[in-house]
Each structure stands twice: as C-alpha cells, then as structure tokens.
Design an enzyme around this catalytic site. Structure first.
Site, PDB file in Angstrom:
ATOM      1  N   HIS A  71       6.357 -27.529 -11.712  1.00  0.00           N
ATOM      2  CA  HIS A  71       7.463 -26.692 -12.178  1.00  0.00           C
ATOM      3  C   HIS A  71       7.012 -25.231 -12.217  1.00  0.00           C
ATOM      4  CE1 HIS A  71       9.756 -30.197 -14.301  1.00  0.00           C
ATOM      5  NE2 HIS A  71       9.709 -30.305 -12.991  1.00  0.00           N
ATOM      6  N   GLU A  73       7.050 -22.993 -14.545  1.00  0.00           N
ATOM      7  CA  GLU A  73       6.244 -22.631 -15.718  1.00  0.00           C
ATOM      8  C   GLU A  73       4.802 -23.110 -15.540  1.00  0.00           C
ATOM      9  OE1 GLU A  73       9.026 -24.461 -15.480  1.00  0.00           O
ATOM     10  OE2 GLU A  73       9.900 -24.762 -17.451  1.00  0.00           O
ATOM     11  N   CYS A  99      11.133 -28.168 -19.487  1.00  0.00           N
ATOM     12  CA  CYS A  99      11.115 -29.594 -19.784  1.00  0.00           C
ATOM     13  C   CYS A  99      10.003 -29.849 -20.802  1.00  0.00           C
ATOM     14  CB  CYS A  99      10.878 -30.404 -18.503  1.00  0.00           C
ATOM     15  SG  CYS A  99       9.211 -30.249 -17.839  1.00  0.00           S
ATOM     16  N   CYS A 102       6.354 -29.071 -19.515  1.00  0.00           N
ATOM     17  CA  CYS A 102       6.049 -27.641 -19.473  1.00  0.00           C
ATOM     18  C   CYS A 102       5.967 -27.069 -20.887  1.00  0.00           C
ATOM     19  CB  CYS A 102       7.080 -26.893 -18.646  1.00  0.00           C
ATOM     20  SG  CYS A 102       6.947 -27.271 -16.893  1.00  0.00           S
TER      21      CYS A 102
END
Ligand code: ZN
Length: 150
Positions: A71, A73, A99, A102
């Site tokens: 992801h 992040e 999420c 993360c």
C-alpha cells in the site's frame, strides 16, 4: 482562527500533491498516494505497487490484487527505512483512509498525524489510529474543487 485556516490550506495542498503522486501507481483497481511531511518538508512518498524489482502489474489473471502489493503508506514508511529520515513526529498524507495493516506501521513509525481524503468502507485502520492517540483529519478534496469554481 487564522492558524486553523492556514493549516487547512496546507493540508489540502499536501493532499492534492498526494493525489497527483497516486497517478504514478500502475495498479488498475485503485491508485493511492501518500506523502510524509515533517517540518514543512516532504521526507518520503509512496504509491501502491509491487516491491522493487517485481513486475509493474498489481493484478493477477483474475483481476485480483496480488497479495504482495504494498500500500502507498507502507511504501512511504519503508522508503524511510532506507534513508536517513525519521518519521518521528511527522504527518502522513494519504488519499484513502489507511487499512489496519498500514495503521500498525503508522503507529510504530512514530507518525503523530494522519490526513486523508477518501474514506474507506472499512474503518478498522482509523479506529486503531485513534486508539493510539494519533490525530486524524478527514479532508474532502472534491469540496475544494467545487469551491474553486465559484
Ligand atoms: Zn494499507
């Protein structure tokens, strides 16, 4: 009051930059961008994608996102692990709400503030960040675009 308006303007600008940065993502299903800002400097950036050295394709033959796609992040935070920058006390700007995976990384990275634009249907990540005492701010970029056409 003036400081609050200034901060909001700054937050919107960084978020828009994160949105532009998300365009680097070659993922078809969803493009997410993230920036880590500390002392008014961008110290890291990321967008969702496969790890370095892997093919630039996020989806498998069934059009499902591959399990090893990172992801935005996670890419921004792990990029700092390879640099001399410290995320301690930094702000994370991300185009979609983090999420839970993360969120864990954000907490452990010492990030103190998260600003996001698009709310994800699952709220687990935001709830975890709140539990960790991280300041969360939801800024909708669409409203900015509307106000600029007035
Ligand atoms: Zn995530």
């Amino acid at each position: 009051m003036e400081n609050i308006a200034k901060q909001l303007a700054l937050d919107e600008r960084y978020l828009r930059m994160a949105q532009v940065w998300s365009e680097n993502s070659y993922c078809k299903r969803r493009q997410v961008g993230a920036l880590v800002v500390k002392n008014k400097s961008i110290i890291s950036d990321g967008y969702n994608g496969t790890p370095s050295g892997f093919e630039n394709i996020c989806e498998d033959e069934n059009d499902k996102t591959k399990p090893y796609v990172l992801h935005a992040e996670a890419n921004a935070i792990t990029k700092m692990a390879k640099s001399n920058n410290s995320s301690e006390g930094a702000t994370l700007y991300v185009t979609a709400s983090p999420c839970i995976e993360c969120a864990k990384l954000i907490i452990q990275a010492g990030i103190v503030r998260v600003v996001y634009s698009e709310a994800y249907r699952n709220n687990d990540g935001i709830e975890l960040l709140e539990k960790a005492g991280i300041e969360i701010k939801h800024v909708q970029l669409q409203s900015y675009e509307q106000s600029s056409t007035e």
